[in-house]
Design a protein around this motif. Structure first.
Motif, short mmCIF file in Angstrom:
data_model
loop_
_atom_site.label_atom_id
_atom_site.label_comp_id
_atom_site.label_asym_id
_atom_site.label_seq_id
_atom_site.Cartn_x
_atom_site.Cartn_y
_atom_site.Cartn_z
N LYS A 50 0.83 -1.21 0.00
CA LYS A 50 0.00 0.00 0.00
C LYS A 50 0.86 1.26 0.00
O LYS A 50 0.53 2.25 -0.65
CB LYS A 50 -0.94 0.01 1.20
CG LYS A 50 -2.07 -0.96 1.08
CD LYS A 50 -3.01 -0.84 2.27
CE LYS A 50 -4.17 -1.81 2.12
NZ LYS A 50 -5.13 -1.69 3.24
N CYS A 64 0.88 4.08 -2.86
CA CYS A 64 0.63 5.47 -2.50
C CYS A 64 1.77 6.37 -2.99
O CYS A 64 1.52 7.46 -3.51
CB CYS A 64 0.46 5.59 -0.99
SG CYS A 64 -0.06 7.23 -0.45
N GLU A 112 0.87 9.34 -5.54
CA GLU A 112 0.94 10.72 -5.07
C GLU A 112 2.12 11.50 -5.61
O GLU A 112 2.10 12.72 -5.62
CB GLU A 112 0.96 10.74 -3.53
CG GLU A 112 -0.27 10.15 -2.89
CD GLU A 112 -1.54 10.89 -3.24
OE1 GLU A 112 -1.47 12.10 -3.55
OE2 GLU A 112 -2.61 10.26 -3.21
N HIS A 141 3.85 12.75 -1.75
CA HIS A 141 3.73 11.53 -0.94
C HIS A 141 4.04 11.75 0.53
O HIS A 141 3.53 11.04 1.38
CB HIS A 141 4.62 10.41 -1.51
CG HIS A 141 6.08 10.63 -1.29
ND1 HIS A 141 6.84 11.37 -2.16
CD2 HIS A 141 6.90 10.20 -0.31
CE1 HIS A 141 8.09 11.39 -1.71
NE2 HIS A 141 8.15 10.68 -0.60
N ASN A 169 0.54 13.01 1.84
CA ASN A 169 -0.63 12.19 1.55
C ASN A 169 -0.48 10.73 1.98
O ASN A 169 -1.50 10.04 2.12
CB ASN A 169 -0.98 12.26 0.08
CG ASN A 169 -1.34 13.67 -0.35
OD1 ASN A 169 -1.67 14.51 0.47
ND2 ASN A 169 -1.28 13.94 -1.63
N CYS A 170 0.73 10.25 2.15
CA CYS A 170 0.94 8.84 2.52
C CYS A 170 1.39 8.69 3.97
O CYS A 170 1.76 7.59 4.39
CB CYS A 170 1.99 8.21 1.60
SG CYS A 170 1.52 8.25 -0.14
#
Length: 102
Positions: free
Chosen positions: A53, A57, A61, A65, A68-69
């Motif tokens: 995951k 991501c 992104e 990243h 957002n991750c």
């Protein structure tokens, strides 16, 4: 042979296992060992899923990243704590006694 339609799994450690004297009941000892191995594998596979995951991501992104991750990365790092087969990952009774050398 008749299929009853439902399979029951014993998901917990054995009830009659004594960590102070693990070899008193050999069946309980092996059941407890199987329980520990099963729990380790569940932790390892969970970390692998979270790692995938995180990769997904990062690719999705791009340059954002880091923001957002963040939550997925936290989950991944938390899931990797205590995973492994080294001495520190064994239960306390399996470490042996610490005795001073003469």
């Amino acid at each position: 042979m008749v299929f009853k339609g439902e399979v029951e799994f014993d998901e917990g450690p054995p009830d009659n296992f004594d960590p102070k004297n693990p070899y008193a009941d050999p069946v309980a000892f092996f059941e407890y060992r199987e329980y520990l191995v099963r729990e380790k594998w569940i932790g390892i596979e969970t970390a692998k899923i979270l790692r995938d995951k995180v990769r997904w991501c990062y690719r999705k992104e791009g340059v954002n990243h880091l923001q957002n991750c963040r939550e997925i990365v936290r989950q991944y790092l938390e899931s990797t704590k205590g995973i492994g087969w080294g001495k520190d990952a064994r239960p306390p009774y399996a470490h042996g006694t610490d005795t001073a050398k003469p």
